[in-house]
Scaffold this active site. Structure first.
Site, mmCIF file in Angstrom:
data_model
loop_
_atom_site.group_PDB
_atom_site.id
_atom_site.type_symbol
_atom_site.label_atom_id
_atom_site.label_comp_id
_atom_site.label_asym_id
_atom_site.label_seq_id
_atom_site.Cartn_x
_atom_site.Cartn_y
_atom_site.Cartn_z
ATOM 1 N NE ARG A 36 6.299 11.048 -8.978
ATOM 2 C CZ ARG A 36 7.262 11.636 -9.672
ATOM 3 N NH1 ARG A 36 7.607 12.878 -9.414
ATOM 4 N NH2 ARG A 36 7.901 10.984 -10.620
ATOM 5 N NE ARG A 40 8.906 10.900 -2.140
ATOM 6 C CZ ARG A 40 9.984 10.976 -2.911
ATOM 7 N NH1 ARG A 40 11.188 10.910 -2.359
ATOM 8 N NH2 ARG A 40 9.879 11.125 -4.211
ATOM 9 N NE ARG A 49 5.825 3.687 2.317
ATOM 10 C CZ ARG A 49 6.742 4.117 1.454
ATOM 11 N NH1 ARG A 49 6.409 4.966 0.502
ATOM 12 N NH2 ARG A 49 7.992 3.695 1.531
ATOM 13 C CG ASP A 85 6.548 2.096 -8.212
ATOM 14 O OD1 ASP A 85 6.892 3.231 -7.819
ATOM 15 O OD2 ASP A 85 7.172 1.452 -9.078
#
Length: 353
Positions: A36, A40, A49, A85
């Site tokens: 990851r 974020r 995004r 994903d």
């Protein structure tokens, strides 16, 4: 080989620290990447995004390229991981699902019966042409930096499909596994074919390594894993073995499964933060590199504490045949990006040979 045939030159990424570590060869420094790492925790990710749903963002090649490159630029990590994903291949074959913010993947009509298996058709390269396009763009930008392709493992995909979304207990999936083992085996076998096809697309487009995420398999006892899950994971790994790219296997809470996860066909076994790497090596056995395994929450502490805990990981890894430094799970969204940048620099400096 005929007299006129020239051997294929190795790819630009072949001598990278990351691929050398995966092959258990001497490295100039311990390579680092983070699960990851594209996500974020980066303000530049949140900016690009903005207003774009997760699944749609995975299907825009130029956006995927930008997001995948962001942590490489910012942190100087030794490998990029393809932004996607685990449910993308399921969406691509027509499963009615969405990724709901704050929840995760939600399947409109869960798979519970044999008739439901008919909804899981084969995946073709045309179904995910945006993946091929994005990886082509990425490999040109990355040059000698390897790109890791990835997919969700059959058990974890089955968990979402049978439960209809995230679960803490996996009661429906386990009920099928225990109560209708033939249906369960057929479900996982079909998912293995879909997963293998998705990984082949990524490798053929230029990915230098692949990681199979079995995020939720730590919920199983070893005997159940060996009997009901390992054959499908092994099928995936076997399907891509001929490409010669390193195959990484990772799950959370899998301390009791580490040996079996290596036996399923991994070249590199990912370890979460619960098991020290020297103990993980004892459990996995010889012939495998290890990846991991700093607790992601350590990054919320002081720089001094991060360095102390990082040294503990590196000291535990000192005798390993091959070691790729990573967190024991993904980067948490509220992590300070500067803490990740400092961590990469510290590992590179501390392990320079």
């Amino acid at each position: 080989m005929s007299a006129n045939t020239q051997p294929t030159p190795p790819p630009a990424t072949y001598d990278s620290a990351f691929l050398k570590a995966c092959r258990r060869e001497p490295v100039p420094h311990t390579p680092v990447w983070f699960m990851r790492q594209a996500g974020r925790s980066l303000p530049e990710y949140r900016k690009v995004r903005e207003g774009i749903p997760m699944l749609e963002s995975c299907m825009r090649p130029e956006l995927v390229t930008e997001i995948t490159l962001q942590p490489v630029r910012r942190h100087d990590v030794d490998a990029a991981i393809f932004f996607s994903d685990i449910v993308v291949p399921l969406k691509a074959i027509g499963i009615d699902l969405d990724i709901k913010p704050g929840v995760g993947p939600v399947v409109e009509h869960p798979i519970r019966t044999r008739a439901d298996l008919d909804r899981l058709r084969d995946l073709t390269p045309e179904d995910v042409s945006y993946v091929t396009e994005a990886i082509g763009l990425l490999t040109r930008e990355l040059g000698s930096t390897p790109l890791i392709g990835f997919a969700g493992a059959p058990f974890t995909l089955a968990s979402y499909l049978v439960e209809g979304g995230p679960s803490r207990t996996y009661e429906n999936a386990k009920a099928m596994m225990y109560g209708d083992p033939e249906l369960w085996a057929d479900l996982l076998d079909r998912l293995a074919d879909i997963t293998a096809a998705f990984l082949k697309v990524q490798i053929e487009a230029g990915a230098s390594a692949i990681q199979l995420f079995d995020s939720w398999v730590g919920s199983l006892a070893p005997a159940d894993y060996r009997r009901s899950v390992m054959p499908a994971s092994a099928k995936v790994f076997d399907a891509v073995a001929g490409y010669g790219v390193p195959r990484i296997h990772f799950g959370v809470g899998t301390g009791e499964l580490l040996k079996l996860m290596g036996e399923a066909g991994a070249d590199v076994v990912g370890v979460d933060w619960r098991v020290p790497l020297d103990e993980a090596a004892r459990r996995v056995g010889p012939g495998k590199a290890l990846q991991g395994n700093l607790d992601p929450t350590v990054l919320f502490s002081t720089p001094e504490a991060v360095e102390t805990k990082t040294r503990e990981v590196l000291d535990a890894a000192a005798g390993l045949e091959g070691h790729v430094f990573n967190l024991g799970h993904g980067v948490m969204p509220s992590t300070d990006p500067d803490a990740l940048t400092r961590l990469v620099e510290y590992v590179h400096t501390h392990t320079a040979r």
